[in-house]
Design an enzyme around this catalytic site. Structure first.
Site, PDB file in Angstrom:
ATOM      1  N   LEU A  44      -6.640   6.909   6.946  1.00  0.00           N
ATOM      2  CA  LEU A  44      -7.906   6.651   6.274  1.00  0.00           C
ATOM      3  C   LEU A  44      -7.861   7.296   4.894  1.00  0.00           C
ATOM      4  O   LEU A  44      -7.007   8.139   4.617  1.00  0.00           O
ATOM      5  CB  LEU A  44      -9.063   7.247   7.084  1.00  0.00           C
ATOM      6  CG  LEU A  44      -9.274   6.681   8.486  1.00  0.00           C
ATOM      7  CD1 LEU A  44     -10.306   7.518   9.250  1.00  0.00           C
ATOM      8  CD2 LEU A  44      -9.725   5.220   8.421  1.00  0.00           C
ATOM      9  N   ALA A  45      -8.796   6.916   4.048  1.00  0.00           N
ATOM     10  CA  ALA A  45      -8.799   7.488   2.702  1.00  0.00           C
ATOM     11  C   ALA A  45      -8.810   9.012   2.756  1.00  0.00           C
ATOM     12  O   ALA A  45      -8.102   9.670   2.002  1.00  0.00           O
ATOM     13  CB  ALA A  45      -9.999   6.968   1.913  1.00  0.00           C
ATOM     14  N   GLU A  46      -9.631   9.596   3.646  1.00  0.00           N
ATOM     15  CA  GLU A  46      -9.647  11.046   3.796  1.00  0.00           C
ATOM     16  C   GLU A  46      -9.860  11.457   5.239  1.00  0.00           C
ATOM     17  O   GLU A  46     -10.580  10.778   5.993  1.00  0.00           O
ATOM     18  CB  GLU A  46     -10.756  11.688   2.955  1.00  0.00           C
ATOM     19  CG  GLU A  46     -10.293  12.339   1.674  1.00  0.00           C
ATOM     20  CD  GLU A  46     -10.143  11.355   0.546  1.00  0.00           C
ATOM     21  OE1 GLU A  46      -9.415  11.666  -0.410  1.00  0.00           O
ATOM     22  OE2 GLU A  46     -10.746  10.282   0.619  1.00  0.00           O
ATOM     23  N   THR A  47      -9.226  12.558   5.591  1.00  0.00           N
ATOM     24  CA  THR A  47      -9.525  13.284   6.823  1.00  0.00           C
ATOM     25  C   THR A  47     -10.004  14.667   6.404  1.00  0.00           C
ATOM     26  O   THR A  47      -9.351  15.355   5.612  1.00  0.00           O
ATOM     27  CB  THR A  47      -8.290  13.404   7.724  1.00  0.00           C
ATOM     28  OG1 THR A  47      -7.882  12.089   8.129  1.00  0.00           O
ATOM     29  CG2 THR A  47      -8.602  14.225   8.972  1.00  0.00           C
ATOM     30  N   THR A  63      -5.836  13.152   2.017  1.00  0.00           N
ATOM     31  CA  THR A  63      -5.549  11.725   2.074  1.00  0.00           C
ATOM     32  C   THR A  63      -4.307  11.555   2.964  1.00  0.00           C
ATOM     33  O   THR A  63      -3.714  12.543   3.416  1.00  0.00           O
ATOM     34  CB  THR A  63      -5.258  11.151   0.680  1.00  0.00           C
ATOM     35  OG1 THR A  63      -3.931  11.523   0.285  1.00  0.00           O
ATOM     36  CG2 THR A  63      -6.253  11.653  -0.359  1.00  0.00           C
TER      37      THR A  63
END
Length: 265
Positions: A44-47, A63
């Site tokens: 995903l774009a961010e964790t 990222t």
């Protein structure tokens, strides 16, 4: 080690809208390489990862490729997890981060984030980046992000950049590219944007809270108003309600729950 992972759609009124973020609450920090591997696995774009610290929490964002110093949508998602799932009863949450203290508060059915403003300054037109973008904006500016300003929302929506070329050009500069324009008359949006971050492993980010720390000061000055409604016009799309508060930028949005799962690492 086991942990619970929440997947939250941030800046969304319903699932399948906004920007998905993974949120992993922790009691203590694993190795950085482990967090980076989890973020890559999530893709995903961010964790976001947070642990208790003092009267609040220490928050970090990854990222799939790198750790980043600030992420708006994953901060919103982290606050949502604390308020909606982990029983945080106080009206505010304080996160300590690489970008300083971030405060998230409830405002009715919205969550409100108080971030440092990040205004842009005029920047010489980068011809190679414009060629990769496939269009020439009216204005170039730069904060910690590169900002390209177009005349119409239609131009922003129509962009089909060469992401491979953008990655080659933006990676050495460690930059995200924001493209923006005023909203269409009658749309209810003061401005629109898209965000390309191939240098961070993200061709196009669906909805990006942090870049509004640059967008809001720009459009507040341009439009002569401090309260602004923004729309990120990615394929998923998302709405942000923002306020220019001088040295701070207030960014508001909603979240929708998508998934809760146990992970092992």
């Amino acid at each position: 080690m086991k942990a619970v992972l929440y997947q939250i759609d941030a800046f969304a009124d319903r699932v399948f809208e906004g920007n998905p973020a993974a949120v992993v609450p922790l009691d203590s920090w694993p190795a950085d390489a482990v967090m980076q591997a989890i973020a890559a696995e999530n893709n995903l774009a961010e964790t976001a990862f947070f642990v208790p610290e003092g009267e609040g929490y220490r928050l970090r964002w990854f990222t799939p490729a790198v750790e980043v110093p600030l992420c708006g949508h994953a901060t919103l998602a982290s606050a949502h997890v604390l308020f909606a799932h982990l029983g945080h009863a106080a009206p505010e949450i304080h996160f300590e981060t690489k970008s300083g203290r971030l405060t998230i508060a409830r405002e009715g059915d919205l969550l409100s984030m108080n971030f440092p403003a990040n205004p842009a300054k005029p920047y010489p037109a980068p011809a190679e980046i414009a060629a990769a973008l496939g269009a020439s904006p009216r204005v170039w500016a730069k904060s910690t992000y590169l900002l390209a300003v177009f005349d119409s929302a239609a131009e922003v929506k129509a962009l089909a950049p060469d992401t491979g070329a953008l990655k080659r050009l933006l990676t050495p500069l460690d930059l995200l590219l924001i493209v923006t324009a005023p909203g269409d008359e009658g749309s209810g949006f003061d401005f629109v944007s898209r965000v390309f971050a191939p240098a961070h492993g993200i061709d196009e980010d669906p909805v990006t809270g942090a870049v509004h720390c640059t967008l809001v000061p720009y459009w507040s000055k341009k439009l002569g108003k401090s309260d602004l409604v923004a729309r990120q016009v990615s394929a998923r799309g998302g709405t942000l309600r923002c306020t220019d508060a001088g040295e701070r930028t207030i960014i508001r949005g909603r979240c929708a729950d998508y998934m809760k799962a146990e992970i092992s690492f």
